[in-house]
Design an enzyme around this catalytic site. Structure first.
Site, PDB file in Angstrom:
ATOM      1  N   ASN A   1      -3.886  13.287   4.469  1.00 34.15           N
ATOM      2  CA  ASN A   1      -2.573  13.740   4.941  1.00 34.15           C
ATOM      3  C   ASN A   1      -1.517  13.305   3.939  1.00 34.15           C
ATOM      4  O   ASN A   1      -1.657  12.268   3.298  1.00 34.15           O
ATOM      5  CB  ASN A   1      -2.278  13.090   6.304  1.00 34.15           C
ATOM      6  CG  ASN A   1      -0.905  13.464   6.849  1.00 34.15           C
ATOM      7  OD1 ASN A   1      -0.533  14.636   6.891  1.00 34.15           O
ATOM      8  ND2 ASN A   1      -0.128  12.462   7.261  1.00 34.15           N
TER       9      ASN A   1
ATOM     10  N   HIS B   1       2.399  12.148   3.663  1.00 38.31           N
ATOM     11  CA  HIS B   1       3.479  11.621   4.510  1.00 38.31           C
ATOM     12  C   HIS B   1       4.686  11.317   3.623  1.00 38.31           C
ATOM     13  O   HIS B   1       4.529  10.730   2.550  1.00 38.31           O
ATOM     14  CB  HIS B   1       2.998  10.346   5.214  1.00 38.31           C
ATOM     15  CG  HIS B   1       4.000   9.806   6.183  1.00 38.31           C
ATOM     16  ND1 HIS B   1       4.155  10.332   7.451  1.00 38.31           N
ATOM     17  CD2 HIS B   1       4.922   8.823   6.061  1.00 38.31           C
ATOM     18  CE1 HIS B   1       5.136   9.682   8.070  1.00 38.31           C
ATOM     19  NE2 HIS B   1       5.613   8.758   7.250  1.00 38.31           N
TER      20      HIS B   1
ATOM     21  N   SER C   1       3.285   9.284   0.405  1.00 39.71           N
ATOM     22  CA  SER C   1       1.953   8.669   0.431  1.00 39.71           C
ATOM     23  C   SER C   1       0.929   9.719   0.810  1.00 39.71           C
ATOM     24  O   SER C   1       1.168  10.528   1.711  1.00 39.71           O
ATOM     25  CB  SER C   1       1.884   7.573   1.504  1.00 39.71           C
ATOM     26  OG  SER C   1       2.938   6.648   1.393  1.00 39.71           O
TER      27      SER C   1
ATOM     28  N   ASP D   1      -1.007   7.919  10.856  1.00 36.32           N
ATOM     29  CA  ASP D   1      -0.472   7.441   9.578  1.00 36.32           C
ATOM     30  C   ASP D   1      -1.030   6.071   9.189  1.00 36.32           C
ATOM     31  O   ASP D   1      -0.456   5.370   8.346  1.00 36.32           O
ATOM     32  CB  ASP D   1       1.071   7.367   9.586  1.00 36.32           C
ATOM     33  CG  ASP D   1       1.712   8.729   9.791  1.00 36.32           C
ATOM     34  OD1 ASP D   1       1.133   9.722   9.332  1.00 36.32           O
ATOM     35  OD2 ASP D   1       2.794   8.794  10.404  1.00 36.32           O
TER      36      ASP D   1
HETATM   37  C1  GRF Z   1       6.189  17.296   4.133  1.00 31.95           C
HETATM   38  O1  GRF Z   1       7.362  16.554   4.057  1.00 31.95           O
HETATM   39  C2  GRF Z   1       5.019  16.391   4.371  1.00 31.95           C
HETATM   40  O2  GRF Z   1       5.168  15.139   3.787  1.00 31.95           O
HETATM   41  C3  GRF Z   1       4.999  16.263   5.858  1.00 31.95           C
HETATM   42  O3  GRF Z   1       5.388  17.527   6.345  1.00 31.95           O
HETATM   43  C4  GRF Z   1       6.165  18.189   5.368  1.00 31.95           C
HETATM   44  C5  GRF Z   1       5.523  19.522   5.116  1.00 31.95           C
HETATM   45  O4  GRF Z   1       6.297  20.331   4.269  1.00 31.95           O
HETATM   46  N1  GRF Z   1       3.725  15.809   6.328  1.00 31.95           N
HETATM   47  P1  GRF Z   1       5.717  21.701   3.747  1.00 31.95           P
HETATM   48  O5  GRF Z   1       5.372  22.572   4.950  1.00 31.95           O
HETATM   49  O6  GRF Z   1       4.512  21.414   2.923  1.00 31.95           O
HETATM   50  O7  GRF Z   1       6.824  22.294   2.950  1.00 31.95           O
END
Ligand code: GRF
Length: 210
Positions: free
Chosen positions: A106, A108, A140, A149
């Site tokens: 994932n 984050h 991260s 997370d």
């Molecule tokens: C990103 O900020 C990511 O870190 C979080 O969700 C957001 C997704 O953005 N998990 P996108 O849809 O890839 O533009």
């Protein structure tokens, strides 16, 4: 070649960064499947435009595990090596996480373990960083475990927090780094450089850029 599935609920700019890196040869892999629980997610369009199967699987009105079994059926039908959560706004149960042990990552938008956990997504993360007075933030990529997370961090990139930052300006600065970090980590998987030992990620790499 790494066969990649991306689960996304929103616009999918991180998905796009993986697709672009596959097409340019930076990642030795291909996004073969995009799954969304949001019918209107632009991520689905990005996926199908670039040759991935793009599947909407509604989560509404069914138990969490039933929804996950439908997602798992797609994943199993596509011979997937790595599952990337990129803005996927669903918590995963231990059923799903243990079925794909050490296979789900994932991204984050903060420097975990700070500013992670339940409810910490989207703008809330950046608001919390600004409220904290921290002088830096970042992103991260971590292994997904049953703890939100909380899985081992595989890679991070940092950005400064600037005077006058708003959640929007900080988010934009962090997102730029997300688009660098995520393809990098995916390629580490493609190269077999990532291992998990005693709850920690070990990346066999000599020269980390960034
Ligand atoms: C990103 O900020 C990511 O870190 C979080 O969700 C957001 C997704 O953005 N998990 P996108 O849809 O890839 O533009």
């Amino acid at each position: 070649m790494l066969r990649i599935a991306v689960l996304a609920s929103g616009s999918g700019t991180n998905l796009q960064s993986i697709i672009d890196a596959c097409e340019s040869g930076q990642i030795d892999g291909k996004v073969v499947l995009v799954v969304s629980n949001n019918e209107d997610a632009f991520a689905l369009e990005r996926g199908s435009k670039h040759g991935a199967e793009a599947v909407f699987i509604d989560h509404r009105g069914k138990p969490r595990e039933e929804h996950e079994k439908e997602v798992a059926a797609e994943i199993d039908g596509h011979d997937i090596d790595l599952i990337v959560l990129a803005g996927y706004l669903r918590m995963l149960t231990s059923y799903f996480v243990s079925k794909y042990k050490n296979m789900i990552i994932n991204i984050h938008p903060a420097l975990l373990p700070r500013f992670g956990g339940k409810g910490m997504h989207g703008q809330k993360v950046h608001e919390a960083v600004l409220d904290s007075g921290d002088e830096e933030s970042g992103c991260s990529v971590h292994l997904v475990t049953a703890e939100i997370d909380g899985g081992p961090v595989i890679g991070q990139m940092r950005v400064p927090v600037m005077p006058g930052d708003t959640p929007d300006t900080l988010q934009a600065r962090v997102l730029e780094k997300e688009h660098i970090l995520l393809p990098l980590v995916v390629q580490w998987f493609a190269e077999g450089r990532v291992r998990f030992v005693d709850g920690k990620a070990i990346v066999d790499i000599e020269d980390i850029q960034g």
